[in-house]
Design a protein around this motif. Sequence first.
Motif, PDB file in Angstrom:
ATOM      1  N   LEU A   1       0.827  -1.206   0.000  1.00 26.65           N
ATOM      2  CA  LEU A   1       0.000   0.000   0.000  1.00 26.65           C
ATOM      3  C   LEU A   1       0.866   1.261   0.000  1.00 26.65           C
ATOM      4  N   GLU A   2       1.953   1.236   0.760  1.00 31.09           N
ATOM      5  CA  GLU A   2       2.893   2.367   0.747  1.00 31.09           C
ATOM      6  C   GLU A   2       3.508   2.529  -0.636  1.00 31.09           C
ATOM      7  N   SER A   3       3.855   1.415  -1.246  1.00 27.30           N
ATOM      8  CA  SER A   3       4.434   1.442  -2.589  1.00 27.30           C
ATOM      9  C   SER A   3       3.447   2.032  -3.589  1.00 27.30           C
ATOM     10  N   ASN A   4       2.196   1.607  -3.497  1.00 31.57           N
ATOM     11  CA  ASN A   4       1.188   2.145  -4.413  1.00 31.57           C
ATOM     12  C   ASN A   4       1.011   3.649  -4.233  1.00 31.57           C
ATOM     13  N   ALA A   5       1.053   4.124  -3.000  1.00 27.10           N
ATOM     14  CA  ALA A   5       0.934   5.563  -2.752  1.00 27.10           C
ATOM     15  C   ALA A   5       2.107   6.308  -3.388  1.00 27.10           C
ATOM     16  N   ALA A   6       3.297   5.752  -3.274  1.00 32.41           N
ATOM     17  CA  ALA A   6       4.477   6.378  -3.885  1.00 32.41           C
ATOM     18  C   ALA A   6       4.375   6.344  -5.411  1.00 32.41           C
ATOM     19  N   LEU A   7       3.863   5.249  -5.948  1.00 32.09           N
ATOM     20  CA  LEU A   7       3.699   5.157  -7.400  1.00 32.09           C
ATOM     21  C   LEU A   7       2.668   6.165  -7.899  1.00 32.09           C
ATOM     22  N   GLU A   8       1.607   6.346  -7.144  1.00 30.37           N
ATOM     23  CA  GLU A   8       0.599   7.354  -7.515  1.00 30.37           C
ATOM     24  C   GLU A   8       1.231   8.742  -7.561  1.00 30.37           C
ATOM     25  N   ALA A   9       2.051   9.062  -6.587  1.00 28.75           N
ATOM     26  CA  ALA A   9       2.721  10.366  -6.542  1.00 28.75           C
ATOM     27  C   ALA A   9       3.680  10.516  -7.718  1.00 28.75           C
TER      28      ALA A   9
ATOM     29  N   LEU B   1       3.022   2.535 -14.600  1.00 29.16           N
ATOM     30  CA  LEU B   1       2.770   2.649 -13.162  1.00 29.16           C
ATOM     31  C   LEU B   1       1.363   2.154 -12.809  1.00 29.16           C
ATOM     32  N   ASP B   2       0.391   2.475 -13.654  1.00 27.81           N
ATOM     33  CA  ASP B   2      -0.975   1.992 -13.421  1.00 27.81           C
ATOM     34  C   ASP B   2      -1.032   0.465 -13.430  1.00 27.81           C
ATOM     35  N   GLU B   3      -0.290  -0.159 -14.339  1.00 25.81           N
ATOM     36  CA  GLU B   3      -0.249  -1.629 -14.398  1.00 25.81           C
ATOM     37  C   GLU B   3       0.359  -2.211 -13.124  1.00 25.81           C
ATOM     38  N   VAL B   4       1.421  -1.577 -12.645  1.00 26.25           N
ATOM     39  CA  VAL B   4       2.074  -2.050 -11.420  1.00 26.25           C
ATOM     40  C   VAL B   4       1.128  -1.892 -10.227  1.00 26.25           C
ATOM     41  N   ILE B   5       0.435  -0.773 -10.161  1.00 27.99           N
ATOM     42  CA  ILE B   5      -0.505  -0.525  -9.068  1.00 27.99           C
ATOM     43  C   ILE B   5      -1.620  -1.571  -9.066  1.00 27.99           C
ATOM     44  N   VAL B   6      -2.167  -1.872 -10.237  1.00 26.19           N
ATOM     45  CA  VAL B   6      -3.232  -2.876 -10.340  1.00 26.19           C
ATOM     46  C   VAL B   6      -2.703  -4.248  -9.913  1.00 26.19           C
ATOM     47  N   GLU B   7      -1.490  -4.577 -10.335  1.00 29.45           N
ATOM     48  CA  GLU B   7      -0.894  -5.854  -9.931  1.00 29.45           C
ATOM     49  C   GLU B   7      -0.716  -5.910  -8.408  1.00 29.45           C
ATOM     50  N   ASN B   8      -0.226  -4.826  -7.821  1.00 35.50           N
ATOM     51  CA  ASN B   8      -0.055  -4.770  -6.363  1.00 35.50           C
ATOM     52  C   ASN B   8      -1.397  -4.930  -5.647  1.00 35.50           C
ATOM     53  N   GLU B   9      -2.449  -4.309  -6.186  1.00 34.50           N
ATOM     54  CA  GLU B   9      -3.773  -4.426  -5.577  1.00 34.50           C
ATOM     55  C   GLU B   9      -4.250  -5.877  -5.593  1.00 34.50           C
ATOM     56  N   GLY B  10      -3.941  -6.598  -6.649  1.00 35.80           N
ATOM     57  CA  GLY B  10      -4.290  -8.012  -6.714  1.00 35.80           C
ATOM     58  C   GLY B  10      -3.542  -8.824  -5.665  1.00 35.80           C
TER      59      GLY B  10
END
Length: 134
Positions: A40-48, A61-70
Amino acid sequence: MSAVSRPISPTVFAEAITELPVESLHAEAAKLQNDINKLLESNAALEAEKAVETEEGIKFLDEVIVENEGVVKSKEERIGLLKAEVEKRGQLWIHPGKKDEEDQDEAQAPAVNGSGHAEHQQEGGRDAEGGVYL
């Protein structure tokens, strides 16, 4: 043979944890919760980071975020399986990460006695100054 390592299925995981002691189930849940927090911290940093990226970079970055969410959902499911196993054994489930927060809250909040006054007692009914309170 594939070079990609895949996690075990939830069914196999649920079967495997039946052999573990309760302490190990709680430890595994804490590890999974730590992994979730980091994702979740990683996703927040990727969003920024998306604010300064190109269109192609944003897509990646969106692909990585979606993968992390999974992965987060998978880990949450495993925590749920651990909880079910602990409760099936008639034991108390301690949600990973919440025990520490509750301990900190108890340590910071002053205890209040029946008269509404904060207690300043240590062992033996004495406070830090040496007085006795009943």
